[in-house]
Each structure stands twice: as C-alpha cells, then as structure tokens.
Scaffold this motif. Sequence first.
Motif, PDB file in Angstrom:
ATOM      1  N   ILE A   1      45.736  38.800  50.950  1.00  0.00           N
ATOM      2  CA  ILE A   1      44.517  39.604  50.794  1.00  0.00           C
ATOM      3  C   ILE A   1      44.606  40.395  49.488  1.00  0.00           C
ATOM      4  CG2 ILE A   1      43.184  41.505  51.785  1.00  0.00           C
ATOM      5  CD1 ILE A   1      42.934  38.859  53.361  1.00  0.00           C
ATOM      6  N   LYS A   2      43.566  40.260  48.685  1.00  0.00           N
ATOM      7  CA  LYS A   2      43.488  41.003  47.410  1.00  0.00           C
ATOM      8  C   LYS A   2      42.428  42.087  47.579  1.00  0.00           C
ATOM      9  CE  LYS A   2      42.917  41.609  42.744  1.00  0.00           C
ATOM     10  NZ  LYS A   2      42.259  40.616  41.919  1.00  0.00           N
ATOM     11  N   ILE A   3      42.831  43.321  47.288  1.00  0.00           N
ATOM     12  CA  ILE A   3      41.953  44.481  47.471  1.00  0.00           C
ATOM     13  C   ILE A   3      41.674  45.109  46.108  1.00  0.00           C
ATOM     14  CG2 ILE A   3      41.749  46.750  48.580  1.00  0.00           C
ATOM     15  CD1 ILE A   3      44.015  45.720  50.539  1.00  0.00           C
TER      16      ILE A   3
ATOM     17  N   THR B   1      49.229  36.533  34.505  1.00  0.00           N
ATOM     18  CA  THR B   1      48.480  36.642  33.246  1.00  0.00           C
ATOM     19  C   THR B   1      47.069  37.180  33.401  1.00  0.00           C
ATOM     20  OG1 THR B   1      47.635  34.397  33.504  1.00  0.00           O
ATOM     21  CG2 THR B   1      49.733  34.670  32.328  1.00  0.00           C
ATOM     22  N   ASP B   2      46.469  37.024  34.596  1.00  0.00           N
ATOM     23  CA  ASP B   2      45.049  37.311  34.822  1.00  0.00           C
ATOM     24  C   ASP B   2      44.143  36.357  34.039  1.00  0.00           C
ATOM     25  OD1 ASP B   2      43.024  38.518  36.191  1.00  0.00           O
ATOM     26  OD2 ASP B   2      43.136  40.443  35.155  1.00  0.00           O
ATOM     27  N   ALA B   3      44.661  35.162  33.728  1.00  0.00           N
ATOM     28  CA  ALA B   3      43.801  34.150  33.094  1.00  0.00           C
ATOM     29  C   ALA B   3      42.652  33.811  34.048  1.00  0.00           C
ATOM     30  CB  ALA B   3      44.617  32.888  32.799  1.00  0.00           C
ATOM     31  N   PRO B   4      41.453  33.521  33.562  1.00  0.00           N
ATOM     32  CA  PRO B   4      41.057  33.384  32.162  1.00  0.00           C
ATOM     33  C   PRO B   4      40.283  34.591  31.602  1.00  0.00           C
ATOM     34  CG  PRO B   4      39.400  32.360  33.526  1.00  0.00           C
ATOM     35  CD  PRO B   4      40.343  33.098  34.449  1.00  0.00           C
ATOM     36  N   ASN B   5      40.802  35.769  31.767  1.00  0.00           N
ATOM     37  CA  ASN B   5      40.157  36.935  31.145  1.00  0.00           C
ATOM     38  C   ASN B   5      40.227  36.805  29.618  1.00  0.00           C
ATOM     39  OD1 ASN B   5      39.141  39.434  32.726  1.00  0.00           O
ATOM     40  ND2 ASN B   5      40.778  38.553  33.980  1.00  0.00           N
ATOM     41  N   PRO B   6      39.404  37.574  28.894  1.00  0.00           N
ATOM     42  CA  PRO B   6      39.462  37.500  27.431  1.00  0.00           C
ATOM     43  C   PRO B   6      40.900  37.686  26.921  1.00  0.00           C
ATOM     44  CG  PRO B   6      37.590  38.810  28.091  1.00  0.00           C
ATOM     45  CD  PRO B   6      38.356  38.499  29.357  1.00  0.00           C
TER      46      PRO B   6
ATOM     47  N   ALA C   1      48.466  44.446  41.690  1.00  0.00           N
ATOM     48  CA  ALA C   1      48.010  43.269  40.947  1.00  0.00           C
ATOM     49  C   ALA C   1      47.875  43.534  39.453  1.00  0.00           C
ATOM     50  CB  ALA C   1      46.679  42.789  41.517  1.00  0.00           C
ATOM     51  N   HIS C   2      48.107  44.753  39.029  1.00  0.00           N
ATOM     52  CA  HIS C   2      48.103  45.110  37.604  1.00  0.00           C
ATOM     53  C   HIS C   2      48.975  46.351  37.462  1.00  0.00           C
ATOM     54  CE1 HIS C   2      44.655  42.589  36.526  1.00  0.00           C
ATOM     55  NE2 HIS C   2      43.992  43.085  37.543  1.00  0.00           N
ATOM     56  N   LEU C   3      49.259  46.742  36.215  1.00  0.00           N
ATOM     57  CA  LEU C   3      49.695  48.114  35.956  1.00  0.00           C
ATOM     58  C   LEU C   3      48.524  48.846  35.304  1.00  0.00           C
ATOM     59  CD1 LEU C   3      53.444  47.925  34.938  1.00  0.00           C
ATOM     60  CD2 LEU C   3      52.433  49.080  36.914  1.00  0.00           C
TER      61      LEU C   3
ATOM     62  N   ALA D   1      51.586  34.549  38.737  1.00  0.00           N
ATOM     63  CA  ALA D   1      51.293  35.339  39.933  1.00  0.00           C
ATOM     64  C   ALA D   1      49.965  36.091  39.868  1.00  0.00           C
ATOM     65  CB  ALA D   1      52.442  36.313  40.209  1.00  0.00           C
ATOM     66  N   HIS D   2      49.152  35.827  38.851  1.00  0.00           N
ATOM     67  CA  HIS D   2      47.806  36.430  38.842  1.00  0.00           C
ATOM     68  C   HIS D   2      46.883  35.585  37.975  1.00  0.00           C
ATOM     69  CE1 HIS D   2      45.190  40.300  38.890  1.00  0.00           C
ATOM     70  NE2 HIS D   2      44.423  39.239  38.655  1.00  0.00           N
ATOM     71  N   THR D   3      46.073  34.766  38.631  1.00  0.00           N
ATOM     72  CA  THR D   3      45.060  34.001  37.888  1.00  0.00           C
ATOM     73  C   THR D   3      43.768  34.009  38.683  1.00  0.00           C
ATOM     74  OG1 THR D   3      45.271  31.824  38.915  1.00  0.00           O
ATOM     75  CG2 THR D   3      46.871  32.372  37.185  1.00  0.00           C
ATOM     76  N   HIS D   4      42.740  33.482  38.052  1.00  0.00           N
ATOM     77  CA  HIS D   4      41.493  33.188  38.750  1.00  0.00           C
ATOM     78  C   HIS D   4      41.229  31.712  38.514  1.00  0.00           C
ATOM     79  CE1 HIS D   4      41.043  37.376  39.648  1.00  0.00           C
ATOM     80  NE2 HIS D   4      41.512  37.593  38.435  1.00  0.00           N
ATOM     81  N   ALA D   5      41.380  30.932  39.578  1.00  0.00           N
ATOM     82  CA  ALA D   5      41.395  29.474  39.434  1.00  0.00           C
ATOM     83  C   ALA D   5      40.044  28.882  39.798  1.00  0.00           C
ATOM     84  CB  ALA D   5      42.490  28.883  40.316  1.00  0.00           C
TER      85      ALA D   5
HETATM   86 ZN   LIG Z   1      42.456  39.372  37.995  1.00  0.00          ZN
END
Ligand SMILES: [Zn+2]
Length: 622
Positions: A196-198, A346-351, A254-256, A103-107
């Motif tokens: 929409i992502k803010i 996961t917020d992939a592909p962050n470090p 989108a995060h804690l 539920a959280h990536t950057h593709a």
């Molecule tokens: Zn992200």
Amino acid sequence: MNFQHFAQRGVRMNGSAITKLCVLLAAGVSLAAGRASASNSDDKKEFVIRDVRIFDGTRVITQGQVWVQNGRIKAVATDVKAPASVRRIDGAGKTLLPGLIDAHTHAYGTALKEALPLGVTTELDMFADHSFAAQIKKQQADGKDLDLADLRSAGTLVTAPKGHGTEYGLVIPTITSPGETQAFVDARLAEGSDYIKIVYDDGKAYGLNFPTLTRETMAAVITAAHKRGVLAVVHIGTLQGARDAIESGADGLAHLFVDAAPDAEFAALVAKHHAFVVPTLSVLATITGAPSGKVLAGDARVTSYMTPDSIRNLGSSFPRKSGQFSFPQETVRRLKAQHVPILAGTDAPNPGTAHGASMHGELVLLVGAGLTPAEALAAATSVPARVFHLDDRGQIAPGKRADLLLVNGDPTADITATRSIVAVWKAGVELDRESYRAALEKDKQAAAKSLAPAPAGSESGLISDFDDAETPRARFGSGWVISTDSFRGGQSTAQMKVIAGGAEGSKGALAIDGVIVQNSIAWAGAMFFPGSAPMTPVNLSSRKSITFWARGDGKSYRVMVYSQSSGFIPKMQSFTAGSEWKKITLPFSDFETDGHDVMGIFFGAWSEPGPFSLAIDSLKLE
Ligand SMILES: [Zn+2]
C-alpha cells in the motif's frame, strides 16, 4: 487475481493454504520459464559464468563461477563442478551482479521493456493503473514477458480527494476519514496491490497546494495494511511529514525531504521503528535544480539503449526548483550511520529520470551521499529484495532466480561501471540487447532521415555572439551547460561566463575556465545543445561547418560533436587557443557526420592535466 496476490505475499502470511499456493505458483513459474526458453538451444538454458568477480548482493567474491540451470542459480563457488558439456561464458575482467531492483517507479506503457536492457530486472511500482499491473503480472506468472522487467505494484495509491496522485488524469478512488480505511485497503488488495502506497504531502515544500490525508487517517491506513500483512509505504514531502509517517508505523518512506536538514533525532527515530527509506535522490536532485539526468543523457553506454522520448525526459527538469539537495544527502549519511535499510529507487519517469537508465544515476548519487559502491549495489539488490519479501531474487545464491547483470570492470570500486553492461538475464534467459539497440538505432536513423526542418532560429547560422547578455545565450536550442568528467568519476571542473571584449572588436565573448584532473578520460568545458531539450538531435545538415573564434592560454582544446548516429560517442577535433583571437573552421565531415542529427557541441579542455583558460566567440554554422 487473489490467488496471484496472496501467492506473491505468501511468505508474509500465516496459514498453510497460502504457503501451498505460493509453492504451487513458484513451481508453475519455473516450468513456464523452461517453456519460454525452449526456443533457445539447450546450451542457452544452462551455462556457467567463469573467472568472474561476483557481487552476490552483499559481498564480493573476487573470482568465482556461477552455474545457471532452468532459470535458477544452481551453484556459486570457485569451481562449481558442472559437466564439461555445459556452456562456459568467460567473465574475466567482468563483474556479475544480481539484476537491479528499482524500488520506486511508475510503470506504464513501455516502462518495463525499457528498464530490462539497462539491467533493471524488477521494478517496484509505487502507483500505476491497477488493471495494467494485473495484466503484466498475470503474463509474468505464466512465464511470459521475459523481455520486460518483473513488476510488483502498489496499484492505486491512497490519497485525499484532489490530493497528490489525482492530478495525472487517472480517475482514482480517494478517502477522507479513518473509518473508511480498512474497506479502502481491502479494495486495493482485491485489485492486486502488492503493498500500500500512501500520500501524506500537501505539496507546500514544492510550492504547490494539495489537500492531503490527516495524520489520523494516514495512521489508520497503515494499521489497515498491517492487518492484512502487507507493507505500507508513505510518500512524504517534508521532514515533519516523514516524522509523522514513521511515528505512525510506516514500514518505509517513498522519498526523502528537501525542505530541511534532518533534525538530530530523525535517523535514530527511523532506526527505532525499523523502517526503511527509498530516498529517490534522482528525482530530488532534479527538483532541487541539481539534475543528474542530463549527465546520464550524455553517456552512450546508457543512451544507446534508450528511446528518444526517454532520453529527452532524462534531460528535462521541473518547471520550478525547490529545496536543497544537500538535505537528503545529509539525511542518507545519518540513516546509514543508524543502519537504516536504504533502497535505490528513481521515481521514473518523472522529469529528469528514465526507466532503467536512472538506476545507474541513483547509484552514483547514493555513493555521493556516503554509501560505499558495494552498499549502493546492495541498496539496488539484496536490500529491496529483503525489505519487500522478494525472497527469490536480489542475491546470487543457490536456488535464487537467475536475474543477472554482467558488466565490464568493477562497480564495487567504480560505481559507474554498472553502465558498461555486457549481458542481462531474466530467469536465466539472456536478453537480446543487441537486437534491441539495433532496432532503436534504426528508428532513430529513420526519424533523422525523414529530416526535420532545421531548428527555428538557426536560419542565419549564428549560434551565439555573446554580445547581448550576461549569461551565455543561443539563438536556438536549449542553451549552454557545463560538461565535465565528473559523472564518469572524474574531478575536473569548469566554469563559464560572458566577458567583455570579443573577437573582431565585438562586445562580448564566452570565457571557459577550469582545471583538468588526471583520469582515464578527463574533460571539462561548455556544451551547446541545438535541440529543444539536451541531447535531442536536430537537423543542421543545411550547413557544412562549425566556425568560431578562439583565444586562450596557448593550450590545445577540443571541439566534440555528439551525433545520434554515431552511437552517442562524440567525434573530436582539436585546436590551439593562443593569446590572439583566431578564427577556426571545422567541417562537419571532420566529425564523420553530415550534421543531420547533431545533439550537442562541446568546447573545452581534454586530457592534459592542470588549469586551463579558453575564450570563444561568434559561434556560427556556415
Ligand atoms: Zn513516485
């Protein structure tokens, strides 16, 4: 583009025209999926998985059958009564799950191709190039791309000029005032954004300083999104930011946050507003200096299906640490107590992350934050499907897409079993994981064979003499880390420290102490990574053996060598560490390698329960 866009959100919209579009598109997809699999023999299009444990997205059915036909689930029962001619797949000892939803990536790039072999059948992108997303979604609507995870995308995020999101080199429009918000949101929807992502974060919690939207502008964007019937998800960086977003009507976070423990009312506030939360523990763990990616990067069940670049990224970290990981853990615990929907992202592909792989780490982290394994699996299947209105997936139930994951073992008891993947199906078509793995392996071998020079600093052969620092240092590579069975669900522990008094009268040595707690596979000790990042293979083939001195409590210890070509499964040799220093020489050939692709060398205890105490010194390649 609008057609596709509306169809995807059809269920949330009113109006029969849109519903009709949705139905037409759904029919189109299913016909196309039939065509795409026409190259397979008939028995591949229709099958029954029998005698299998089923996690249906919510509940466990201890033994049942799942009948798949034309890309959809036709029946789920103890006996589905399919004709005898339908192919049977034996599921004994295995668990069938809905395909995982991150539920959280950057593709972008090969993200979706990398995700699917590791069981992630849908990615919810939270900011990518909208034209890339539109192209992928068009291909998928045409029934193509069955070897890629399915994509939904926020497209361009909503941020202030020079705000977070503008630093990645993609030139994007930004906004400054509440008056612009409806036009801005409408432009995103015209580009194909599914939600929409803010960004509401000035970066200060991470030692950065970004301009960000005012609370009023953020609230106006949320209102504008809701006016068009789409979800508004807010990226926050602090507890206060999270409160502001929830109070402004955000559908989800989108995060804690890692800057503070949740205050007493926070979880109740989220619950009262019926919002959901995607904690993204994987990336928060890395930010706070408690990375989980390095652990995953040592698990061959995952890394065999990963590119070298992604393995490297999984082992990497942020340049600076901020906040405390215990804060989001505590927040997840309290959100669970308030029945707030929690989604795995996961917020992939962050470090410290990678597409596909990190979902397996995120599940472990969610369990560590108090979810049961079944709740963590729901957070990766039925919950995101419900929250994001992906009504065709996330459950194993009649009529749903046959996006499926078959694993060995029981992840509802041991969450790490999600990595023991047997098969992945997208829309009823099984992915050829073995070909994918073999192609990756061939590339890895070829890269290794082109024989990079030995790493700089390794010329003398000395790795560590432990004589010149209080923390263990190495002459090359990325240093020493503790490695234990904890990521396989074990409870063994280890510490290492440089002590005075080394072998042959030298100044210092490395003491490795700990406790082995009995488990199916138990280990604890210290690992040296010879590459510039953990588990990056390096060519040490100009040397023939590993030598070191050892002393200890008289127990038997192991050296494990991780080589890329042995499928990331370490080869081991044992030695005994007595009360006197003793020199030990172990040829690379004992580890079934010529040393051309060594990723890690481990020294420590293995299997035998109880406390242990080992010291090593003068580690060299000879
Ligand atoms: Zn992200």
